[in-house]
Motif scaffolding. Structure first.
Motif, PDB file in Angstrom:
ATOM      1  N   SER A   1       0.835  -1.204   0.000  1.00  0.00           N
ATOM      2  CA  SER A   1       0.000   0.000   0.000  1.00  0.00           C
ATOM      3  C   SER A   1       0.870   1.255   0.000  1.00  0.00           C
ATOM      4  O   SER A   1       2.012   1.248   0.437  1.00  0.00           O
ATOM      5  CB  SER A   1      -0.939   0.000   1.198  1.00  0.00           C
ATOM      6  N   ILE A   2       0.276   2.334  -0.507  1.00  0.00           N
ATOM      7  CA  ILE A   2       0.940   3.636  -0.583  1.00  0.00           C
ATOM      8  C   ILE A   2      -0.017   4.649   0.026  1.00  0.00           C
ATOM      9  O   ILE A   2      -1.195   4.693  -0.335  1.00  0.00           O
ATOM     10  CB  ILE A   2       1.221   4.034  -2.048  1.00  0.00           C
ATOM     11  N   THR A   3       0.473   5.461   0.949  1.00  0.00           N
ATOM     12  CA  THR A   3      -0.330   6.533   1.521  1.00  0.00           C
ATOM     13  C   THR A   3       0.405   7.851   1.324  1.00  0.00           C
ATOM     14  O   THR A   3       1.549   7.999   1.740  1.00  0.00           O
ATOM     15  CB  THR A   3      -0.590   6.314   3.027  1.00  0.00           C
ATOM     16  N   CYS A   4      -0.275   8.775   0.659  1.00  0.00           N
ATOM     17  CA  CYS A   4       0.263  10.111   0.446  1.00  0.00           C
ATOM     18  C   CYS A   4      -0.665  11.071   1.193  1.00  0.00           C
ATOM     19  O   CYS A   4      -1.878  10.962   1.070  1.00  0.00           O
ATOM     20  CB  CYS A   4       0.302  10.457  -1.033  1.00  0.00           C
ATOM     21  N   ASP A   5      -0.083  11.978   1.960  1.00  0.00           N
ATOM     22  CA  ASP A   5      -0.959  12.864   2.724  1.00  0.00           C
ATOM     23  C   ASP A   5      -0.521  14.308   2.671  1.00  0.00           C
ATOM     24  O   ASP A   5       0.602  14.635   2.337  1.00  0.00           O
ATOM     25  CB  ASP A   5      -1.105  12.391   4.172  1.00  0.00           C
ATOM     26  N   ASN A   6      -1.482  15.133   2.976  1.00  0.00           N
ATOM     27  CA  ASN A   6      -1.295  16.560   3.139  1.00  0.00           C
ATOM     28  C   ASN A   6      -1.793  16.833   4.555  1.00  0.00           C
ATOM     29  O   ASN A   6      -2.994  16.963   4.770  1.00  0.00           O
ATOM     30  CB  ASN A   6      -2.110  17.321   2.091  1.00  0.00           C
ATOM     31  N   PRO A   7      -0.878  16.864   5.540  1.00  0.00           N
ATOM     32  CA  PRO A   7      -1.289  16.842   6.944  1.00  0.00           C
ATOM     33  C   PRO A   7      -1.891  18.130   7.487  1.00  0.00           C
ATOM     34  O   PRO A   7      -2.474  18.123   8.564  1.00  0.00           O
ATOM     35  CB  PRO A   7       0.007  16.505   7.680  1.00  0.00           C
ATOM     36  N   SER A   8      -1.792  19.236   6.750  1.00  0.00           N
ATOM     37  CA  SER A   8      -2.399  20.467   7.262  1.00  0.00           C
ATOM     38  C   SER A   8      -2.816  21.355   6.100  1.00  0.00           C
ATOM     39  O   SER A   8      -2.193  21.362   5.044  1.00  0.00           O
ATOM     40  CB  SER A   8      -1.428  21.221   8.174  1.00  0.00           C
ATOM     41  N   TYR A   9      -3.896  22.088   6.320  1.00  0.00           N
ATOM     42  CA  TYR A   9      -4.438  22.979   5.311  1.00  0.00           C
ATOM     43  C   TYR A   9      -3.793  24.340   5.494  1.00  0.00           C
ATOM     44  O   TYR A   9      -3.905  24.943   6.566  1.00  0.00           O
ATOM     45  CB  TYR A   9      -5.961  23.042   5.459  1.00  0.00           C
ATOM     46  N   LYS A  10      -3.126  24.847   4.501  1.00  0.00           N
ATOM     47  CA  LYS A  10      -2.316  26.047   4.646  1.00  0.00           C
ATOM     48  C   LYS A  10      -3.032  27.347   4.286  1.00  0.00           C
ATOM     49  O   LYS A  10      -2.453  28.415   4.370  1.00  0.00           O
ATOM     50  CB  LYS A  10      -1.042  25.896   3.810  1.00  0.00           C
ATOM     51  N   ARG A  11      -4.284  27.267   3.880  1.00  0.00           N
ATOM     52  CA  ARG A  11      -5.022  28.466   3.491  1.00  0.00           C
ATOM     53  C   ARG A  11      -6.070  28.812   4.549  1.00  0.00           C
ATOM     54  O   ARG A  11      -6.347  28.016   5.432  1.00  0.00           O
ATOM     55  CB  ARG A  11      -5.717  28.229   2.149  1.00  0.00           C
ATOM     56  N   VAL A  12      -6.653  29.981   4.412  1.00  0.00           N
ATOM     57  CA  VAL A  12      -7.782  30.367   5.244  1.00  0.00           C
ATOM     58  C   VAL A  12      -8.962  30.553   4.307  1.00  0.00           C
ATOM     59  O   VAL A  12      -8.960  31.447   3.476  1.00  0.00           O
ATOM     60  CB  VAL A  12      -7.496  31.672   6.026  1.00  0.00           C
ATOM     61  N   ASP A  13      -9.924  29.646   4.392  1.00  0.00           N
ATOM     62  CA  ASP A  13     -11.089  29.705   3.522  1.00  0.00           C
ATOM     63  C   ASP A  13     -12.359  29.637   4.362  1.00  0.00           C
ATOM     64  O   ASP A  13     -12.359  29.097   5.475  1.00  0.00           O
ATOM     65  CB  ASP A  13     -11.086  28.544   2.519  1.00  0.00           C
TER      66      ASP A  13
ATOM     67  N   THR B   1     -36.960  23.495   6.799  1.00  0.00           N
ATOM     68  CA  THR B   1     -37.165  22.061   6.997  1.00  0.00           C
ATOM     69  C   THR B   1     -35.845  21.297   7.078  1.00  0.00           C
ATOM     70  O   THR B   1     -35.808  20.176   7.578  1.00  0.00           O
ATOM     71  CB  THR B   1     -38.002  21.464   5.842  1.00  0.00           C
ATOM     72  N   GLY B   2     -34.748  21.887   6.555  1.00  0.00           N
ATOM     73  CA  GLY B   2     -33.446  21.226   6.609  1.00  0.00           C
ATOM     74  C   GLY B   2     -33.353  19.991   5.734  1.00  0.00           C
ATOM     75  O   GLY B   2     -32.507  19.132   5.952  1.00  0.00           O
ATOM     76  N   ASP B   3     -34.262  19.903   4.720  1.00  0.00           N
ATOM     77  CA  ASP B   3     -34.267  18.700   3.887  1.00  0.00           C
ATOM     78  C   ASP B   3     -33.086  18.622   2.930  1.00  0.00           C
ATOM     79  O   ASP B   3     -32.764  17.552   2.427  1.00  0.00           O
ATOM     80  CB  ASP B   3     -35.586  18.555   3.120  1.00  0.00           C
ATOM     81  N   SER B   4     -32.435  19.720   2.658  1.00  0.00           N
ATOM     82  CA  SER B   4     -31.165  19.700   1.920  1.00  0.00           C
ATOM     83  C   SER B   4     -30.416  20.984   2.265  1.00  0.00           C
ATOM     84  O   SER B   4     -31.009  21.971   2.685  1.00  0.00           O
ATOM     85  CB  SER B   4     -31.369  19.574   0.419  1.00  0.00           C
ATOM     86  N   VAL B   5     -29.117  20.914   2.080  1.00  0.00           N
ATOM     87  CA  VAL B   5     -28.268  22.030   2.458  1.00  0.00           C
ATOM     88  C   VAL B   5     -27.357  22.369   1.286  1.00  0.00           C
ATOM     89  O   VAL B   5     -26.642  21.509   0.788  1.00  0.00           O
ATOM     90  CB  VAL B   5     -27.401  21.672   3.695  1.00  0.00           C
ATOM     91  N   GLU B   6     -27.411  23.616   0.853  1.00  0.00           N
ATOM     92  CA  GLU B   6     -26.459  24.076  -0.151  1.00  0.00           C
ATOM     93  C   GLU B   6     -25.183  24.476   0.576  1.00  0.00           C
ATOM     94  O   GLU B   6     -25.224  24.968   1.705  1.00  0.00           O
ATOM     95  CB  GLU B   6     -26.993  25.300  -0.881  1.00  0.00           C
ATOM     96  N   ILE B   7     -24.066  24.266  -0.083  1.00  0.00           N
ATOM     97  CA  ILE B   7     -22.789  24.707   0.460  1.00  0.00           C
ATOM     98  C   ILE B   7     -22.139  25.578  -0.592  1.00  0.00           C
ATOM     99  O   ILE B   7     -22.062  25.188  -1.755  1.00  0.00           O
ATOM    100  CB  ILE B   7     -21.860  23.519   0.791  1.00  0.00           C
ATOM    101  N   ARG B   8     -21.699  26.739  -0.187  1.00  0.00           N
ATOM    102  CA  ARG B   8     -20.992  27.619  -1.114  1.00  0.00           C
ATOM    103  C   ARG B   8     -19.598  27.838  -0.557  1.00  0.00           C
ATOM    104  O   ARG B   8     -19.429  28.190   0.600  1.00  0.00           O
ATOM    105  CB  ARG B   8     -21.728  28.942  -1.271  1.00  0.00           C
ATOM    106  N   GLY B   9     -18.638  27.615  -1.391  1.00  0.00           N
ATOM    107  CA  GLY B   9     -17.254  27.791  -0.988  1.00  0.00           C
ATOM    108  C   GLY B   9     -16.405  26.667  -1.544  1.00  0.00           C
ATOM    109  O   GLY B   9     -16.903  25.730  -2.171  1.00  0.00           O
ATOM    110  N   LYS B  10     -15.118  26.781  -1.337  1.00  0.00           N
ATOM    111  CA  LYS B  10     -14.197  25.789  -1.878  1.00  0.00           C
ATOM    112  C   LYS B  10     -12.945  25.742  -1.022  1.00  0.00           C
ATOM    113  O   LYS B  10     -12.680  26.637  -0.224  1.00  0.00           O
ATOM    114  CB  LYS B  10     -13.823  26.145  -3.318  1.00  0.00           C
ATOM    115  N   ILE B  11     -12.211  24.659  -1.209  1.00  0.00           N
ATOM    116  CA  ILE B  11     -10.869  24.578  -0.659  1.00  0.00           C
ATOM    117  C   ILE B  11      -9.922  24.363  -1.831  1.00  0.00           C
ATOM    118  O   ILE B  11     -10.288  23.758  -2.835  1.00  0.00           O
ATOM    119  CB  ILE B  11     -10.707  23.457   0.397  1.00  0.00           C
TER     120      ILE B  11
END
Length: 191
Positions: free
Chosen positions: A38-50, A59-69
């Protein structure tokens, strides 16, 4: 406002909106297989502020999400020079240094109380190596403290999903075409 905090403008949405900051202790892993293990590649920390916005109706029947990383692909390490170099070459990091994950929707509003865990499905748009694809994936949402949530999810991806080719056999090592991408995002509620 406390020193070091920035005002986040509230967009005008018809639905109830909450803003969440993606914390630096968020992480991502790519897990694959080769003929030698097996091979594991990681990015252990997020370096941006988003910031991401969760928008939901009463009703909370669905949730839109706006934004990105946006994740710098050069920050991924496979803990082995050979595999890290192979990952960067396969994903065309020199041409496309960033992977973007744009959030779209959750199928329902997660339970929001400390200690609660909700299993939901999310829709995200992933841009990698110049190709953008829409994916559905399972996400576990847990509130780990008042106003702090953790999102954990995964998705099996194939190189063909992003018009990429397997590096084939290099020396005596052959990497499989499929990998599991896992993420853990910690978000703090801003308002």
């Amino acid at each position: 406002m406390a020193m070091g905090q920035h005002a986040v403008p509230v967009p005008s949405f018809a639905k109830k909106a909450t803003a969440w900051r993606i914390e630096r202790n968020s992480s991502m892993q790519i897990k694959g297989q080769s003929n030698i293990g097996s091979i594991t590649c990681d990015n252990p920390s997020y370096k941006r502020v988003d910031t991401v916005w969760l928008l939901h109706n009463a009703t909370g029947d669905s949730v839109e999400i706006r934004g990105k990383i946006q994740v710098a692909m050069v920050d991924f390490s496979c803990h082995n020079y050979f595999f890290t170099t192979m990952l960067r070459k396969t994903l065309k990091v020199d041409e496309h240094p960033m992977m973007t994950v744009r959030f779209a929707r959750l199928d329902k509003l997660p339970i929001q109380r400390v200690g609660a865990v909700s299993k939901v499905y999310g829709t995200v748009e992933i841009s990698l190596a110049g190709v953008t694809r829409l994916f559905s994936l399972p996400i576990e949402v847990s509130e780990i403290a008042q106003g702090v949530i953790k999102l954990q999810g995964w998705r099996i991806c194939r190189l063909e999903d992003f018009n990429l080719k397997s590096p084939g056999r290099v020396a005596f090592i052959k990497v499989k075409n499929e990998c599991r991408v896992e993420f853990e995002l910690q978000l703090t509620r801003l308002h």
